[in-house]
Design a protein around this motif. Structure first.
Motif, PDB file in Angstrom:
ATOM      1  N   VAL A  52      -4.078  -5.328  -8.595  1.00 36.29           N
ATOM      2  CA  VAL A  52      -4.109  -5.423  -7.139  1.00 36.29           C
ATOM      3  C   VAL A  52      -5.092  -4.428  -6.519  1.00 36.29           C
ATOM      4  CG1 VAL A  52      -2.197  -3.866  -6.477  1.00 36.29           C
ATOM      5  CG2 VAL A  52      -2.612  -5.957  -5.188  1.00 36.29           C
ATOM      6  N   ARG A  53      -5.250  -3.287  -7.173  1.00 38.88           N
ATOM      7  CA  ARG A  53      -6.284  -2.332  -6.757  1.00 38.88           C
ATOM      8  C   ARG A  53      -7.038  -1.895  -7.995  1.00 38.88           C
ATOM      9  NH1 ARG A  53      -2.044  -1.666  -3.661  1.00 38.88           N
ATOM     10  NH2 ARG A  53      -1.035  -0.537  -5.347  1.00 38.88           N
ATOM     11  N   TYR A 172      -8.296  -9.144   1.500  1.00 36.81           N
ATOM     12  CA  TYR A 172      -8.475  -8.050   0.546  1.00 36.81           C
ATOM     13  C   TYR A 172      -7.855  -8.338  -0.812  1.00 36.81           C
ATOM     14  CZ  TYR A 172      -3.827  -7.531   2.465  1.00 36.81           C
ATOM     15  OH  TYR A 172      -2.563  -7.823   2.889  1.00 36.81           O
ATOM     16  N   GLN A 210       6.154 -13.070  -4.151  1.00 35.50           N
ATOM     17  CA  GLN A 210       5.070 -12.422  -3.402  1.00 35.50           C
ATOM     18  C   GLN A 210       5.220 -12.632  -1.906  1.00 35.50           C
ATOM     19  OE1 GLN A 210       3.079 -10.256  -4.189  1.00 35.50           O
ATOM     20  NE2 GLN A 210       2.824 -10.382  -6.387  1.00 35.50           N
ATOM     21  N   THR A 246       8.945  -9.843  -1.430  1.00 28.33           N
ATOM     22  CA  THR A 246       8.403  -9.230  -0.229  1.00 28.33           C
ATOM     23  C   THR A 246       8.280 -10.260   0.886  1.00 28.33           C
ATOM     24  OG1 THR A 246       7.097  -7.584  -1.401  1.00 28.33           O
ATOM     25  CG2 THR A 246       6.272  -8.229   0.667  1.00 28.33           C
ATOM     26  N   PRO A 273       5.501  -5.729   5.231  1.00 30.09           N
ATOM     27  CA  PRO A 273       4.159  -5.128   5.209  1.00 30.09           C
ATOM     28  C   PRO A 273       3.388  -5.358   6.505  1.00 30.09           C
ATOM     29  CG  PRO A 273       4.612  -6.198   3.131  1.00 30.09           C
ATOM     30  CD  PRO A 273       5.720  -6.610   4.079  1.00 30.09           C
ATOM     31  N   GLN A 275       0.231  -3.646   7.137  1.00 29.68           N
ATOM     32  CA  GLN A 275      -1.178  -3.550   6.695  1.00 29.68           C
ATOM     33  C   GLN A 275      -2.083  -2.822   7.680  1.00 29.68           C
ATOM     34  OE1 GLN A 275      -0.981  -4.042   3.751  1.00 29.68           O
ATOM     35  NE2 GLN A 275       0.052  -5.923   3.179  1.00 29.68           N
ATOM     36  N   ASP A 313       3.940  -1.636   3.985  1.00 24.66           N
ATOM     37  CA  ASP A 313       2.700  -1.352   3.244  1.00 24.66           C
ATOM     38  C   ASP A 313       1.580  -1.247   4.270  1.00 24.66           C
ATOM     39  OD1 ASP A 313       3.991  -1.797   0.829  1.00 24.66           O
ATOM     40  OD2 ASP A 313       3.064  -3.745   0.470  1.00 24.66           O
ATOM     41  N   VAL A 345      -5.778   3.194   0.091  1.00 26.54           N
ATOM     42  CA  VAL A 345      -7.146   3.056   0.586  1.00 26.54           C
ATOM     43  C   VAL A 345      -7.644   1.695   0.129  1.00 26.54           C
ATOM     44  CG1 VAL A 345      -9.504   3.862   0.170  1.00 26.54           C
ATOM     45  CG2 VAL A 345      -7.722   5.498   0.746  1.00 26.54           C
ATOM     46  N   SER A 347      -9.541  -1.246  -1.428  1.00 25.36           N
ATOM     47  CA  SER A 347     -10.378  -1.281  -2.628  1.00 25.36           C
ATOM     48  C   SER A 347     -10.918  -2.703  -2.801  1.00 25.36           C
ATOM     49  CB  SER A 347      -9.506  -0.765  -3.784  1.00 25.36           C
ATOM     50  OG  SER A 347      -9.536  -1.506  -4.938  1.00 25.36           O
ATOM     51  N   ARG A 349     -11.878  -6.029  -4.440  1.00 24.09           N
ATOM     52  CA  ARG A 349     -11.355  -6.722  -5.613  1.00 24.09           C
ATOM     53  C   ARG A 349     -12.183  -7.953  -5.904  1.00 24.09           C
ATOM     54  NH1 ARG A 349     -10.349  -4.087  -8.411  1.00 24.09           N
ATOM     55  NH2 ARG A 349      -8.717  -5.000  -9.660  1.00 24.09           N
TER      56      ARG A 349
HETATM   57  N1  SAH Z   1       2.710 -10.029  -1.584  1.00 21.68           N
HETATM   58  C1  SAH Z   1       2.950  -8.777  -1.083  1.00 21.68           C
HETATM   59  C2  SAH Z   1       2.148  -7.624  -1.609  1.00 21.68           C
HETATM   60  C3  SAH Z   1       1.286  -7.700  -2.747  1.00 21.68           C
HETATM   61  S1  SAH Z   1       0.268  -6.363  -3.131  1.00 21.68           S
HETATM   62  C4  SAH Z   1       2.702  -8.822   0.388  1.00 21.68           C
HETATM   63  O1  SAH Z   1       1.983  -9.620   0.873  1.00 21.68           O
HETATM   64  O2  SAH Z   1       3.220  -7.979   1.042  1.00 21.68           O
HETATM   65  C5  SAH Z   1       1.074  -4.927  -2.510  1.00 21.68           C
HETATM   66  C6  SAH Z   1       0.277  -4.186  -1.496  1.00 21.68           C
HETATM   67  O3  SAH Z   1      -0.938  -3.715  -2.049  1.00 21.68           O
HETATM   68  C7  SAH Z   1      -0.157  -4.981  -0.297  1.00 21.68           C
HETATM   69  O4  SAH Z   1       0.843  -5.124   0.647  1.00 21.68           O
HETATM   70  C8  SAH Z   1      -1.312  -4.173   0.225  1.00 21.68           C
HETATM   71  O5  SAH Z   1      -0.876  -3.185   1.130  1.00 21.68           O
HETATM   72  C9  SAH Z   1      -1.857  -3.507  -1.015  1.00 21.68           C
HETATM   73  N2  SAH Z   1      -3.148  -4.088  -1.395  1.00 21.68           N
HETATM   74  C10 SAH Z   1      -3.384  -5.346  -1.820  1.00 21.68           C
HETATM   75  N3  SAH Z   1      -4.697  -5.522  -2.064  1.00 21.68           N
HETATM   76  C11 SAH Z   1      -5.307  -4.350  -1.791  1.00 21.68           C
HETATM   77  C12 SAH Z   1      -6.660  -3.902  -1.845  1.00 21.68           C
HETATM   78  N4  SAH Z   1      -7.647  -4.708  -2.193  1.00 21.68           N
HETATM   79  N5  SAH Z   1      -6.920  -2.623  -1.493  1.00 21.68           N
HETATM   80  C13 SAH Z   1      -5.923  -1.788  -1.109  1.00 21.68           C
HETATM   81  N6  SAH Z   1      -4.635  -2.160  -1.038  1.00 21.68           N
HETATM   82  C14 SAH Z   1      -4.327  -3.425  -1.377  1.00 21.68           C
END
Ligand code: SAH
Ligand code: SF4
Ligand code: F3S
Length: 486
Positions: A52-53, A172, A210, A246, A273, A275, A313, A345, A347, A349
């Motif tokens: 995820v990061r 993201y 998810q 979530t 979340p 964001q 989140d 922070v 990131s 992907r």
């Molecule tokens: N399905 C869940 C979360 C999945 S990932 C949802 O939608 O809430 C968990 C958390 O990682 C996300 O809520 C987000 O805050 C963080 N995240 C996901 N991709 C990211 C990225 N590219 N950079 C930084 N944080 C990220």
């Protein structure tokens, strides 16, 4: 040296879905005659990975390097590495090319066949396998804990998967690419699993996905909504507590908000979340709600359940985030008063759309914003915990506490981290309905007609115990027993 071929060691990265997958894999391998072993002794190293990061992904590569070095230095032959989860789905067979010890890669649907594949690898030393296809529908898995006639009691608190994948494509996020599109599990299969677990002794269930609020909205679904699923699971006799994770704010239905008022088993805690607190950034993230909608949900939830605790989140440093956007995030966090927040922070992907966006925020500035946000959140979290002191609650006892008990007069060498039995009492840990961790000393054994467990101390595992909260620490509470357990 060659380790016993039917031994395995699992390391899990990432979210609760991965944690639940690893637990299933471990149970299934044990059912096939494998034994879990420490790192140094395992023939099979299983890495269940997260992408995820960038950071969790890099950890996987460094772990692959560590295993290879460990085998070389200690002259250990016959070690196989199996890489599963989101990095496996993303990097695929390239992993096996780069790391010769990798003989199995399995994705998030492929995991269903991983135990059988690992069994074959144990027999056929030259075999390499890859299980990376996505299935059309939710893949049901045989689970030893659901077999009839099983004797081992189920843990007090368990996770139950209700879906796989995600269709949201937040700008993201890599999840829709590595876990595939959303696939809801049939409601009957979910309810049956929950009922079996409750009959085997579980008292708390967390439904996992998810984006659980979109449960039932994909084409393979059987027509049941998430709210109706909540009602059906909550109605299982003997289930004390229900949670889910979530939630996406855009999909939370009024019926789900109402369930917090109408279903006593549904715990007053929700991970929602946010964001970002800037509408401009939320739009760029493709989140499909704005801050007004988020605030309205919070208001409705608090009207339905005044004691509800919210967690969240947050991503800082998303492309284009200005100081004003960041301040808006800090402001809404302060206004809502989250009990805790995971903050990251931004990131880049692979394949995620935001990677192509201009106006990337300087990394140093993003990290500086993150530490400002975390400092403020830590203070808020401590305030929320401190406000619990003096209140009464009920915990579900889940484990021995790591907290040291005051040394007993006869104890000569107290280990600061191990639970210290004093007299016939032990320190235990459990959660309140609001999800706060409470450490409490419990003496004797609960006398209610609960299923017997081994030993006097283990008797408390799975007990519901009334507590009075006496102290707040940074991340947990301390209390004392304040009533008869059940
Ligand atoms: N399905 C869940 C979360 C999945 S990932 C949802 O939608 O809430 C968990 C958390 O990682 C996300 O809520 C987000 O805050 C963080 N995240 C996901 N991709 C990211 C990225 N590219 N950079 C930084 N944080 C990220
Ligand atoms: Fe990623 Fe968004 Fe799906 Fe969550 S809802 S998994 S953040 S795409
Ligand atoms: Fe990570 Fe995959 Fe979960 S990317 S957050 S392990 S869905």
């Amino acid at each position: 040296m060659t380790p016993d071929t039917r031994t395995f060691h699992i390391q899990t990265f990432g979210c609760q879905m991965n944690a639940a997958d690893s637990e299933w894999l471990s149970r299934s391998l044990e059912g096939l005659g494998f034994r879990e072993a420490p790192f140094e002794e395992a023939a099979f190293h299983i890495l269940n990975t997260c992408s995820v990061r960038d950071k969790p992904e890099q950890k996987v590569y460094s772990e692959l390097g560590r295993i290879a070095r460990h085998c070389k230095v200690n002259k250990i032959d016959g070690v196989t590495v199996c890489v599963g989860g989101c990095v496996a789905q993303q990097a695929g067979p390239a992993l096996a090319k780069r790391f010769p010890q990798v003989r199995l890669v399995f994705g998030t649907d492929g995991i269903a066949r991983a135990p059988e594949a690992i069994s074959r690898l144990a027999e056929e030393k030259r075999l390499r396998l890859s299980l990376l296809d996505f299935a059309e529908d939710y893949v049901e898995r045989a689970d030893p804990r659901l077999e009839s006639g099983r004797r081992v009691p189920a843990p007090p608190s368990v996770f139950v998967n209700i879906m796989q994948g995600c269709d949201n494509y937040c700008a993201y996020c890599i999840v829709p690419y590595v876990r595939g599109g959303q696939k809801s599990r049939r409601a009957q299969a979910v309810v049956d699993e929950c009922r079996t677990l409750v009959e085997a002794g579980s008292r708390e269930i967390t439904l996992l996905g998810q984006n659980v609020n979109a449960y039932g909205q994909d084409k393979g679904a059987d027509g049941a909504s998430f709210a109706s699923l909540l009602h059906n699971v909550a109605a299982i006799p003997g289930l004390e507590r229900l949670r889910f994770v979530t939630s996406h704010p855009k999909d939370i239905a009024p019926e789900v908000v109402a369930a917090f008022a109408g279903l006593p088993a549904l715990c007053p805690r929700l991970h929602l979340p946010l964001q970002s607190g800037s509408d401009k950034i939320l739009r760029a993230m493709n989140r499909r709600y704005d801050t007004a909608r988020y605030r309205a949900i919070v208001k409705a939830l608090r009207a339905a359940r005044p004691d509800i605790v919210l967690t969240t989140d947050v991503i800082v440093g998303f492309p284009g985030e200005s100081e004003d956007d960041f301040t808006a995030t800090m402001d809404i966090m302060e206004e809502v008063g989250f009990a805790s927040a995971f903050s990251f922070v931004y990131s880049d992907r692979p394949r995620a759309r935001a990677t192509l966006l201009p106006d990337k925020v300087d990394r140093a500035l993003a990290f500086e914003r993150l530490s400002r946000l975390q400092e403020k959140q830590n203070q808020a979290s401590e305030r929320v915990l401190a406000a619990m002191v003096g209140s009464d609650s009920v915990i579900l006892v889940e484990s021995r506490s790591r907290m040291a008990a005051p040394p007993a007069p006869e104890a000569s060498e107290p280990d600061a981290r191990a639970p210290q039995p004093t007299g016939d009492g032990c320190f235990w840990q459990g959660k309140t309905p609001q999800g706060f961790i409470v450490n409490v000393r419990l003496d004797g054994a609960p006398d209610a007609g609960r299923p017997a467990r081994d030993g006097l101390c283990d008797a408390w595992l799975g007990a519901m115990v009334p507590v009075r909260i006496e102290e707040a620490a940074k991340h947990s509470l301390k209390g004392r027993q304040a009533g008869a357990p059940w």
